[in-house]
Every structure is written in structure tokens, then in C-alpha cells.
Design a protein around this motif. Structure first.
Motif, PDB file in Angstrom:
ATOM      1  N   ASN A 269       0.840  -1.201   0.000  1.00  0.00           N
ATOM      2  CA  ASN A 269       0.000   0.000   0.000  1.00  0.00           C
ATOM      3  C   ASN A 269       0.873   1.249   0.000  1.00  0.00           C
ATOM      4  N   GLY A 270       1.167   1.728  -1.181  1.00  0.00           N
ATOM      5  CA  GLY A 270       1.845   3.014  -1.304  1.00  0.00           C
ATOM      6  C   GLY A 270       3.270   2.958  -1.826  1.00  0.00           C
ATOM      7  N   VAL A 271       3.798   1.786  -2.122  1.00  0.00           N
ATOM      8  CA  VAL A 271       5.184   1.733  -2.625  1.00  0.00           C
ATOM      9  C   VAL A 271       5.209   2.169  -4.091  1.00  0.00           C
ATOM     10  N   ARG A 272       5.997   3.182  -4.375  1.00  0.00           N
ATOM     11  CA  ARG A 272       6.085   3.704  -5.738  1.00  0.00           C
ATOM     12  C   ARG A 272       7.524   3.782  -6.245  1.00  0.00           C
ATOM     13  N   SER A 273       8.508   3.481  -5.373  1.00  0.00           N
ATOM     14  CA  SER A 273       9.914   3.623  -5.764  1.00  0.00           C
ATOM     15  C   SER A 273      10.771   2.663  -4.939  1.00  0.00           C
ATOM     16  N   GLY A 274      12.032   2.532  -5.347  1.00  0.00           N
ATOM     17  CA  GLY A 274      12.966   1.715  -4.575  1.00  0.00           C
ATOM     18  C   GLY A 274      13.135   2.271  -3.168  1.00  0.00           C
ATOM     19  N   GLU A 275      13.121   3.605  -3.064  1.00  0.00           N
ATOM     20  CA  GLU A 275      13.245   4.235  -1.739  1.00  0.00           C
ATOM     21  C   GLU A 275      12.049   3.857  -0.862  1.00  0.00           C
ATOM     22  N   GLU A 297       2.394   2.553 -14.692  1.00  0.00           N
ATOM     23  CA  GLU A 297       3.505   2.650 -15.650  1.00  0.00           C
ATOM     24  C   GLU A 297       3.938   1.341 -16.275  1.00  0.00           C
ATOM     25  N   GLY A 298       3.205   0.266 -16.035  1.00  0.00           N
ATOM     26  CA  GLY A 298       3.567  -1.029 -16.622  1.00  0.00           C
ATOM     27  C   GLY A 298       4.486  -1.812 -15.694  1.00  0.00           C
TER      28      GLY A 298
END
Ligand code: FMN
Length: 360
Positions: A269-275, A297-298
Motif C-alpha cells: 500500500n503506497g510503494v512507488r519507488s525503490g526508496e 507505468e507497466g
């Protein structure tokens, strides 16, 4: 396979005794409702895939025909662009469960050669059905079963189609029954976001025999359309986004405190990047389940996150495992903080602090 050997040791993690090449799992949802979607997620480097959930009640599958989706921008408003957040009512797989499990088990056998996995998942309608479906997953030869007891749509779906369990005692009993049907498999329990009782629910799942818990499901929202004044999509719907990450992080940390460091946690829930993967890890997650980013974004979102994570760790000569729980273990209470008298003054309009007000 893409990224297969990428930073293998640096990124390696595990859910208990179940080893993963990296901590980025593709979560269950429409992108992995087909075999080709599952294979694409694996090609993108996902440590594993939680295949689209089934449900033992045909009403859950029928709900897919009423599913609708809108992408939201950073302000939470519908956008025709890529969006950063999804607002949707979803449904469940309409495939025959035994056929679906046979098919994903075949992909799991291939994935295993690369150190990856494909899991069966259920958003359940009742304990008997959950046990029946779990037995089918085991018979198909699958290695991981995820029991989702927290789908946000439960209150809005057709009566009886989806159950959301927020009572610890009932959860323990349910998990115990599903555990008995999944001997030798990994049993992961995905918990709701619509309860503040996450640590207690995690302990309850562990008591029932779960190998790990994943938290937390998305929230429910209602968006008024300012042109028609009607609800966007016509109903309440599930709502997630990067904004949810701090809330999940807090519950991960509280659960780590309650359950100890040896009970594996997963974040979603909410992960959008490696960070963001790292943020959840710092709060106690051994791995994360990401989904919406693949809808924005695929499947390349998964490869991107793995590269970002690897760069962060390489630059600091760290391994992913080094960081699990570091923030959680430093979490203190309000009373332990030093006094900072008058700090609030920096955060109010100037009129609040009048020269005439001598009480401050
Ligand atoms: C369209 C959609 C369908 C989903 N379907 C399922 C599902 O069938 N089973 C399940 O366990 N979770 C399902 N989820 C939840 C996701 O697996 C994931 O936990 C959640 O979206 C939060 O992660 P994210 O911010 O990376 O999307 C769904 C989410 C979305 C957006």
C-alpha cells in the motif's frame, strides 16, 4: 531473465525460511489475472507474484463485471493522465479455481528455477470455502498461499461475497483451519487497512500458524464529482496511493514491536519507488507487495524499483537485510522526546501570537 542476477546478495531477503532474490513482489490484482501478466511481472524481475485472487463464491467473480477504475492525480482528483493513485472497485478471478491453480503452478515450477515464485491467493467468502480453496492450491503443487482477510470491498460487495476479518479470535481460528489444509506450504495472511488493530491481528494470524503477514489493505473512499455532484464511479471504492506509506510504516513498526523480530512482515500500500521499498523495510518489512505502480507505468515499474534499491544499497555498501527494522527499533514515544518550549509558534499564523497576549 531480466535482472535475475542483479545485485543478488545485496538484494536477497527471505520470508522466514522462504528465500527471495529481492524484496519486490508483484501483488495480487488485475495486472496478474492472466498467465501472460504473471510471466511479464517475473520477467521484470519480481521476486515473486501473488496471482489474482480467487473466491469460492461465484458472486466474487461476478463482481469483476461491475469493476471500474479511475486514475487519480497527486491531489486525489480523477485524471486522464498516468496518475499516481488508483480509485476502484474490483472483482475476483472468473477462472475455474482448479484450472487457474494448475496453470499458475506450472509457471511457479519455471519461476522456481530462477529463485522466484508464483503464489495462489484468495479473498475469501467464508472459512469452509477458504479451506477448500487452500486444499486445491496444495493439490496443484503451489508453494505459497496468501489468505486475504482484509479486502476493502467487503462492505460494498454483494452480501456474502467477501468477508473482512477484524476480530483476532476469529482470525486465529480461520488461520488454524487454513493452516491445516496447507501443510508444507508458506501461508501468508494479508490484513485489512480498515482496522487500527493490526498488531493484534498479526499476533492472531501467527497464533493460527501463519508464516507471515502482509499489511495493510487499501482504504475506502468517496469522491464527489463537482460537475455532476454524483459519486465518482457511482459508489465508494478502494483508495490507495503513496500518501498511505507512512500509515503502513507505522503499523509495520508497531507490529514488529508486538510480534518480535523473528516473525516476518510484508508491506503493501503506497510503494512507488525503490526508496519506498526501503522505507517499509526500515519499519520491519522483509519484502513488499506492489501493484498500483504496474497499473500506472507497466511492469517496468518493478524493474525500476529494483534498480533504485540496488543503487541505494551499492552507494552505501549495504545489504537489504542490514536495514530491515532499523527505523522501527529506534521508534520512541512522545514522552521520551526532549522539551522544545514554544516550538508551536513556528507553525501558526502571525496573528495568533499577539504582543498583548501575555499568557504565552
Ligand atoms: C485494481 C486492484 C485490484 C486488486 N485486487 C486484489 C486481489 O484480487 N487480491 C488481493 O489480495 N489484493 C488485491 N489488490 C491489492 C493489491 O495487491 C495491493 O495490496 C494494494 O493495491 C496496495 O499496494 P499498491 O499501493 O502497490 O497498489 C488489488 C489492488 C488494486 C488496485
Amino acid at each position: 531473465m531480466l535482472l535475475q542476477n542483479h545485485g543478488m546478495t545485496r538484494l536477497a531477503t527471505a520470508i522466514g525460511s522462504f528465500a527471495l532474490n529481492n524484496p519486490v513482489i508483484c501483488g495480487s490484482g488485475e495486472p496478474v489475472i492472466t498467465e501472460s501478466g504473471i510471466r511479464a511481472a517475473l520477467r521484470a524481475g519480481a521476486a515473486g507474484v501473488i496471482a489474482k485472487s480467487v473466491n469460492e463464491n461465484p458472486a466474487g467473480g461476478r463482481q469483476l463485471d461491475k469493476a471500474d477504475y479511475v486514475r487519480l492525480d497527486g491531489r486525489g482528483l480523477p485524471t486522464s493522465g498516468q496518475g499516481v493513485s488508483l480509485f476502484n472497485r474490483s472483482g475476483l478471478s472468473q477462472r475455474d479455481t482448479a484450472d487457474w491453480f494448475a496453470s499458475i503452478a506450472a509457471i511457479d515450477r519455471d519461476a522456481r528455477l530462477d529463485g522466484a515464485f508464483v503464489a495462489a491467493s484468495i479473498v475469501y467468502a467464508g472459512a469452509d470455502g477458504a479451506v477448500r480453496v487452500a486444499s486445491l492450491a496444495r493439490r496443484a503443487g503451489l508453494r505459497v498461499f496468501e489468505l486475504n482477510v482484509g479486502a476493502p470491498h467487503a462492505a460494498e460487495a454483494a452480501p456474502g461475497a467477501i468477508v473482512q476479518e477484524t476480530d483476532p479470535a476469529r482470525l486465529t481460528e480461520l488461520v488454524r483451519r487454513v493452516r491445516a489444509a496447507t501443510e508444507g506450504m508458506q501461508l501468508w495472511v494479508k490484513l485489512t487497512g480498515l482496522s487500527s488493530n493490526l498488531p493484534a491481528l498479526a499476533l492472531a494470524a501467527r497464533e493460527g500458524g501463519a508464516d507471515a503477514v502482509c499489511m495493510m489493505g487499501r482504504f475506502m473512499g468517496l469522491i464527489p464529482d463537482l460537475t455532476t455532484f454524483a459519486p465518482v464511479l457511482g459508489t465508494s471504492a478502494a483508495y490507495g496511493g503513496g500518501w498511505a506509506l507512512p500509515i503502513v510504516c507505522r503499523f509495520l513498526a508497531l507490529t514488529r514491536k508486538a510480534a518480535g523480530t523473528s516473525f516476518p512482515l510484508m508491506g503493501t500500500n503506497g510503494v512507488r519507488s525503490g526508496e519506498d521499498v526501503l522505507r517499509m523495510a526500515l519499519c520491519g518489512a522483509s519484502a513488499v507487495e506492489v501493484l498500483s505502480a504496474t497499473m500506472h507505468e507497466g511492469f517496468g515499474a518493478i524493474s525500476r524499483m529494483i534498480v533504485e534499491l540496488d543503487s541505494f544499497l551499492t552507494e552505501r555498501s549495504m545489504t537489504f537485510r542490514d536495514l530491515i527494522g532499523r527505523t522501527a527499533d529506534g521508534l520512541a514515544g512522545y514522552a521520551e522526546q526532549p522539551d522544545i518550549p514554544g516550538r508551536w509558534r513556528d507553525f501558526v499564523p502571525p496573528e495568533t501570537i499577539s504582543d498583548a497576549d501575555t499568557s504565552l
